[in-house]
Design an enzyme around this catalytic site. Structure first.
Site, PDB file in Angstrom:
ATOM      1  CG  ASP A 434      -1.787   1.183   1.327  1.00 55.56           C
ATOM      2  OD1 ASP A 434      -2.387   1.533   0.311  1.00 55.56           O
ATOM      3  OD2 ASP A 434      -1.874   1.780   2.417  1.00 55.56           O
ATOM      4  CG  ASP A 619      -0.769   1.855   7.247  1.00 54.29           C
ATOM      5  OD1 ASP A 619      -1.468   1.761   6.221  1.00 54.29           O
ATOM      6  OD2 ASP A 619      -0.418   2.941   7.731  1.00 54.29           O
ATOM      7  CG  ASP A 623      -4.055  -1.701   3.634  1.00 57.25           C
ATOM      8  OD1 ASP A 623      -4.470  -1.486   2.485  1.00 57.25           O
ATOM      9  OD2 ASP A 623      -3.336  -0.911   4.264  1.00 57.25           O
TER      10      ASP A 623
END
Length: 731
Positions: A434, A619, A623
């Site tokens: 990400d 995080d 996700d």
């Protein structure tokens, strides 16, 4: 009024120490169950507030124990594993390495056995001792010193789980009973030799092996003890202008604590005032101290340097701290089983019965075809087969490496959830990352010059929003000293932005659908900035550009992953121009931009359908599905609890270099396990035929059972020693 008259002031009794206290001069007070209590000092106040449950207690004698080879075995108090016969260990490691009763007992039995076996061996080699004298010397060794061996051998038969003690018990028992029969039954066994020295020396060597093994196993928990030792014993409580040291277990959330230079931080918290340089290497593996100022987060167990002291607010204390979470997570991982362990389990299930069959075949072969005295050769070689075939080394090969490897990872800020995640991580060839909070800091900041009045109006409206970009705009306004107004009629428009009224003026902030100035916005996006349009009273007032800085360590991490032949894919919900700018800065070749949160796991599935073994690093809450879908989910420790719970690996620092460390740790641990398994398999594949006498027809070579016992001891200790090398693995 008499100036010397004594005025009686009502006194209150300190409920902790019993001292009488003037309520007006009390260090602290607290109300509980409708009654107010006063205290002579802050330590008494903290102890009373914490309650009896916080009083430190000695570890209970009936603490839960488990087997390192069979974590499913649990019992109260120390003992031996009914499946493999190994000494059980406390399930929860403690800071102080308590005396191991098993090690104490085995050490005492070993030294007594050695005292009797040494003269017996000399007399037997010189052939000057009568059988009755050898019997007197061997009996205490075999029957008393070797009692735990026979008890475990018998338990293995009762539980139908033959193990190394089954083989040793049968071998030494046979040698002792045969010698006993030869001593008192010469009428039926004329000229039969006695093997008291073999039975005694084998018992002594097995006890020596147990002592060495128990000592080596105690070192595998050194990483957890090191982590436990990071927490200080006391904290300096600040209350009502007074300061005093209190026991760490009496600290509670919300307490103000003073941390002086050179002291360890007692709890997770936030700096209130002051500053310092904090060494976080013991938690994150990063060697450089981190500057901490007001508002910065602190982690329990880290060390405040000599730069300065500060006042902190406790956010999490005791069992709720990150340090306590790390210790629990490492302990659970050390007791887990990796899939590769199944190979050893299946082999061990057939191994002991197979060895007994091999010993019987050896006895028959030597008895029928061996030279005279054939029965003596048959007996010695069959006992050698039983003794040298130690399945303990095979069983220890995997769990010892996992215990040491996961502990080593914890000292580098890499937390492995279980052995399965550790094994899967080695096979990873693709990492999906990400952008926000993983590659970047995750803390957007306003960039460029902005008109002050426009910023004031925008920030006033953004006060009602929880979006990270809103926080960045409000922070920038505060830094400029702008006085903000309270917005009214605030509305959030999904997919567009927000609107409201500030000081009687209609303000809108959002994307290009609100204000059409796309050309300039496109240029800013190419520079990696997120653009927000501002309109006031229906007319375009300007733009706000927000940028999320790339972490200083990310580029290095991407280069290291590429050097390890790991494919890196960036997945982000940001627009393509911004995402591609970040990718160019970092050297990431593959970008998936504009990805909705619920679609990140689709990217993982797509890569898995291509045959890729995928790790997902993220995080945020959005996700979590992708972390769960990936072969290995890697959560940044700076992220949400939901993300961490969905992951197999957690990086305490939230630094992408932790992914590199995790991959290196996995490869080193799995390589170590394979070395152990190879050694254990080869040892038995080579040792059993030699003990059976296959080299005798060509080289005239036989393996004395005593040498077989020494080799068996060496095999287990060597496996543990090889596992301990992981403590120095370079990550």
């Amino acid at each position: 009024m008499n100036p010397f008259q004594i005025v009686n002031t009502p006194q209150a009794k300190d409920p902790v120490c019993g001292m009488m206290v003037d309520p007006a001069q009390a260090a602290a007070s607290i109300e509980r169950d409708g009654r107010k209590y006063y205290f002579c000092g802050l330590p008494c106040f903290a102890k009373f507030r914490a309650g009896p449950a916080a009083t430190p207690k000695a570890a209970p004698a009936d603490a839960e124990y488990t087997c390192p080879m069979h974590p499913e075995v649990l019992q109260r108090g120390p003992g031996t594993c009914p499946l493999c016969g190994m000494a059980l260990e406390p399930k929860t490691a403690t800071l102080v390495e308590e005396a191991n009763p098993e090690l104490t007992d085995m050490t005492r039995r070993f030294w007594i056995a050695a005292a009797f076996s040494a003269p017996l061996l000399v007399l037997a080699m010189l052939d000057i001792a009568p059988a009755w004298l050898q019997l007197l010397l061997a009996t205490p060794v075999v029957l008393w010193c070797g009692r735990p061996i026979f008890e475990r051998a018998w338990a293995s038969l009762l539980h139908r789980s033959p193990n190394m003690f089954t083989l040793i018990g049968v071998g030494t028992g046979a040698a002792y009973l045969y010698s006993l029969a030869a001593t008192f039954g010469r009428r039926w066994l004329p000229g039969a030799a006695v093997y008291y020295e073999s039975a005694a020396v084998i018992t002594t060597l097995v006890l020596l092996g147990q002592v060495l093994e128990l000592r080596a196993r105690s070192r595998t928990n050194q990483a957890i003890r090191s982590l436990l030792g990071l927490a200080p014993k006391t904290a300096r409580l600040v209350l009502n202008g007074r300061e005093a040291d209190i026991a760490l277990e009496h600290v509670r959330s919300g307490d103000a604590l003073r941390v002086r230079p050179g002291e360890r931080i007692p709890a997770d918290g936030t700096v209130l005032e002051g500053s310092g340089f904090v060494d976080e290497s013991m938690i994150t593996g990063e060697p450089l101290p981190v500057e901490k100022n007001a508002g910065d987060k602190l982690t329990a167990g880290t060390l405040n340097g000599t730069g300065g002291g500060f006042l902190m607010r406790t956010d999490r204390a005791g069992e709720d701290t990150l340090l306590a979470h790390i210790v629990r997570m490492v302990g659970e991982a050390q007791r887990s089983r990796a899939p590769i362990q199944r190979l050893a389990d299946v082999t061990a299930a057939w191994f002991v019965p197979g060895v007994i069959v091999a010993a019987v075949v050896t006895f028959i072969a030597w008895a029928v075809w061996g030279p005279a005295p054939s029965l003596a050769y048959a007996f010695v070689n069959s006992v050698a087969v039983l003794i040298i075939a130690c399945p303990c080394a095979l069983g220890l090969a995997t769990p010892m490496s996992i215990m040491v490897g996961t502990g080593r990872g914890a000292t580098e800020g890499v937390l492995i959830r279980n052995g399965e995640a550790l094994e899967r991580l080695e096979k990873v060839d693709t990492v999906v990352v990400d952008k926000t909070g993983t590659l970047t800091e995750g803390r957007p900041a306003l960039v460029g010059s902005v008109d002050g009045e426009m910023l004031r109006l925008a920030a006033s409206l953004e006060q009602a929003s929880e979006h990270p970009i809103a926080h960045a705009i409000v922070k920038a306004a505060h830094e400029r000293g702008l006085e903000l107004s309270a917005p009214v009629d605030f509305r959030a428009l999904p997919g567009q932005g927000i609107t409201g009224i500030v000081d009687g003026r209609t303000v809108a902030i959002g994307n290009e659908s609100l204000v059409q100035t796309e050309d300039q916005a496109a240029e800013l996006r190419k520079q990696g900035q997120t653009v927000m349009f501002v309109s006031v009273d229906g007319r375009a007032a300007g733009m706000l550009a927000v940028a999320d800085p790339i972490k200083s360590t990310t580029a290095e991490a991407v280069r290291q992953l590429s050097a390890m032949h790991i494919r890196v894919v960036m997945a982000t919900g940001d627009n393509a121009a911004t995402a591609e700018h970040v990718a160019r800065e970092l050297g990431v070749a593959e970008v998936r931009a504009g990805v909705r949160p619920e679609n990140k796991n689709e990217i993982v599935r797509e890569l898995q359908r291509e045959g890729r073994v995928v790790a997902m690093a993220g995080d945020g809450i959005n996700d979590a599905p992708a972390l769960a879908q990936a072969d290995v989910g890697i959560a940044m420790g700076t992220g949400t609890d939901v993300a961490i719970e969905s992951a197999g690996v957690t990086l305490v620092k939230g630094d992408l270099r932790g992914v590199v460390r995790a991959l290196k740790l996995s490869r080193a641990t799995m390589r170590n396990i394979r070395q152990n398994l190879f050694f254990a398999f080869c040892y038995n594949v080579l040792g059993i035929p030699i003990a059976a006498g296959v080299l005798y027809p060509v080289f005239g070579l036989l393996l004395n059972p005593m040498i077989a016992a020494a080799a068996m001891t060496f095999s287990s200790v060597s496996v543990i020693s090889n596992a301990l090398r992981l403590r120095n693995a370079r990550l």
